[in-house]
Design a protein around this motif. Structure first.
Motif: not given
Length: 609
Positions: A303-325
């Protein structure tokens, strides 16, 4: 038990040495029946069999989530029997009894065109073909065939289109996973209407053929495992893409392995939960090759190894939303500094009123513009100056200007070069820096916004070619804004369009800033252009954040509250976390409400897609 406590404390980095494995809510220290395997297993089975109205617990991590129900597999099967399919998805009303129907629709835009495409999907595709092309052999799969289309059952074989291309894609190797027939017609409105009407007359109670609903072809592709839910969301972005970067983002998301990544994470959580379930059910009366303490420690490490990978996708989603919106950009400056002139130069037309009178712009002027392939929401704001010099309307304009800066991602401050006359009749250029503008820029920097400075009226400086600003102007600006890079300071002139007016270098810097803002974050704090994670949508981001909250709750449960580790409830936290990932992909246990998402997604699609 103490060995488990010590191992978990070391894994989690906690200082407690008294944490005791607790199952079902009773402390091992106080319960005399803990070591009785029979009573222990009976208690666990009773706990799991409790109904959803009583088997609930208070989430300690987030009180806003309230109570979460713990549903065993028996209840899941009961809910599926009430109207869910094999994947745990609530069956849409249009699909009940109609998933085997044949559907048809115009797949291209309505109106006059060179070519129009009518798409048919379902088991009656060859029936439609044989009715439109009587006495002609079936077309070879995936090969374009020229045919004359006739009105069905007409005595003289009335021709609807003398030269149509027909393509047939047999199941399951088609877009929808069903038989698909495409009719490429001449794009006249009368031909399109005649062909669609002819297809509608072929419907019978035994072989129903009906018009498709919005996005129904794609819905069938999802039902037949031809597309995943993230790919469908990316397809929706493809249809709505207006700029080059939006197109790249949607194509990247369509072809990326996001679905496989999320499914891999979900299976990791299910496997980890299975390890804990084994400890709960069999630890008292069976020997394990690995000690329960080591199993729990291994699960915590996963679980501790998985959390940073999920957090990267969360951070990147915010950046991707700038392209969409779109990226929000605000122009600020003193009155008559040239903000509206710069806006007009960027958009290429007279979008804002330009006047030599100070205070011409009283309200925010919003425009959408494509800059370097990025959608930018550009706002021209009222000039900022001392409030005592402004009237009530101008004060309201300045308040709205500051409010717009607060909501923007990028801020461009427009400064104006002025001249003062000397005693000898000469004029000396100088650069005023209004305190009101500097205050807004400092606040923007404190909020980690991207700040640029455009110094207007450089034509008054008479600089040699290749230079846009004198060095002392750079030093003057950076002395008030120390963290501002010199590359973010540009000299421009808006009154005389020319190759040396500085507008292109300013737009080039803006494009570089946009690229950095929308690049996918990686685990080593660098940036990769349009990585897979950048395709994460806002819906997926919210589910990933929810998944993270369950993982945090799991670590809290396994660490113990008040010196007790609740393995049973910790295992349920993993189940909820896996359910969040299942809702992203639309597959697996926990994806029961994905039908609501499908309804929203497909309503945005055009008929025929």
């Amino acid at each position: 038990m103490l060995q488990l406590s010590s191992t978990l404390s070391k894994t989690l980095g906690r200082g407690s040495s008294n944490t005791i494995l607790r199952v079902g809510g009773a402390s091992a220290n106080n319960n005399p029946y803990t070591r009785s395997g029979l009573i222990w297993r009976w208690a666990q089975r009773w706990w799991r069999a409790r109904g959803p109205t009583t088997a609930s617990y208070r989430r300690g991590l987030s009180s806003s989530r309230g109570r979460h129900l713990i549903r065993p597999k028996q209840q899941l099967l009961q809910t599926r029997a009430k109207g869910e399919d094999a994947r745990g998805i609530h069956t849409h009303e249009s699909e009940k009894g109609e998933i085997g129907n044949t559907i048809y629709a115009l797949a291209t835009a309505s109106g006059r065109a060179a070519i129009a495409v009518v798409r048919v999907s379902g088991p009656a595709c060859l029936n439609v073909y044989s009715s439109l092309c009587p006495s002609r052999p079936p077309p070879a799969p995936r090969k374009a065939t020229l045919r004359a289309l006739c009105r069905p059952n007409s005595p003289r074989e009335e021709v609807l289109d003398p030269g149509a291309l027909v393509l047939f894609f047999p199941a399951p190797n088609s877009h929808t996973g069903e038989d698909v027939l495409e009719l490429h017609l001449h794009g006249g409105p009368a031909i399109i209407r005649a062909v669609l009407f002819s297809i509608s007359t072929l419907s019978t109670p035994q072989v129903p053929i009906r018009p498709a609903g919005p996005g129904e072809f794609t819905r069938r592709a999802f039902a037949n495992n031809r597309l995943s839910l993230p790919q469908i969301e990316a397809l929706g972005d493809t249809l709505s893409a207006e700029t080059e970067q939006q197109r790249k983002l949607s194509v990247q998301a369509t072809t990326s392995g996001l679905s496989r990544k999320y499914e891999q994470w979900r299976k990791m959580l299910l496997s980890a939960r299975g390890e804990l379930e084994a400890i709960i059910d069999f630890s008292e009366d069976q020997q394990f090759d690995t000690a329960p303490a080591e199993i729990c420690s291994s699960v915590v490490s996963i679980i501790q190894e998985l959390k940073p990978m999920i957090q990267l996708h969360v951070d990147s989603a915010v950046r991707g939303e700038l392209l969409r919106s779109g990226i929000s950009l605000a122009l600020v400056g003193a009155p008559n500094a040239g903000k509206s002139s710069l806006l007009n130069r960027v958009v290429g037309r007279e979008a804002a009123i330009v006047s030599g009178e100070a205070g011409t712009t009283r309200d925010v002027v919003d425009l959408t513009v494509d800059i370097g392939g990025y959608m930018v929401l550009l706002a021209d704001t009222a000039g900022l100056r001392k409030a005592k010099l402004a009237g009530e309307i101008e004060k309201e304009g300045m308040r709205r200007a500051k409010e717009r800066v607060q909501g923007s991602h990028v801020v461009i401050a427009v400064l104006s070069i002025e001249t003062k006359d000397g005693n000898d009749g000469s004029s000396t250029p100088y650069l005023p820096l209004p305190n009101e503008v500097l205050e807004v820029l400092r606040e923007a920097q404190d909020q980690y916004k991207q700040v640029l400075v455009a110094v207007n009226k450089t034509d008054l400086l008479h600089l040699p070619p290749g230079r846009t600003l004198p060095e002392h102007f750079f030093n003057q600006i950076t002395s008030h804004l120390p963290t501002l890079p010199q590359t973010h300071i540009h000299g421009i002139t808006c009154t005389h369009p020319s190759p040396s007016d500085g507008i292109r270098p300013l737009l080039a810097t803006l494009t570089q800033v946009f690229a950095k803002m929308t690049a996918a974050a990686t685990d080593n704090d660098t940036f990769s252009t349009l990585g897979d994670a950048i395709g994460t949508t806002d819906r997926q981001r919210r589910l990933l954040e929810e998944c993270m909250s369950y993982l945090d709750a799991f670590l809290d449960r396994i660490a113990g509250e008040g010196g007790e580790a609740d393995v049973v409830v910790a295992a349920e936290e993993l189940r909820f976390a896996a359910g969040c990932l299942a809702q992203i992909t639309g597959r697996g246990e926990g994806s029961g409400d994905v039908e609501e998402v499908l309804g929203v997604v497909f309503e945005k699609f055009c008929v025929g897609k």
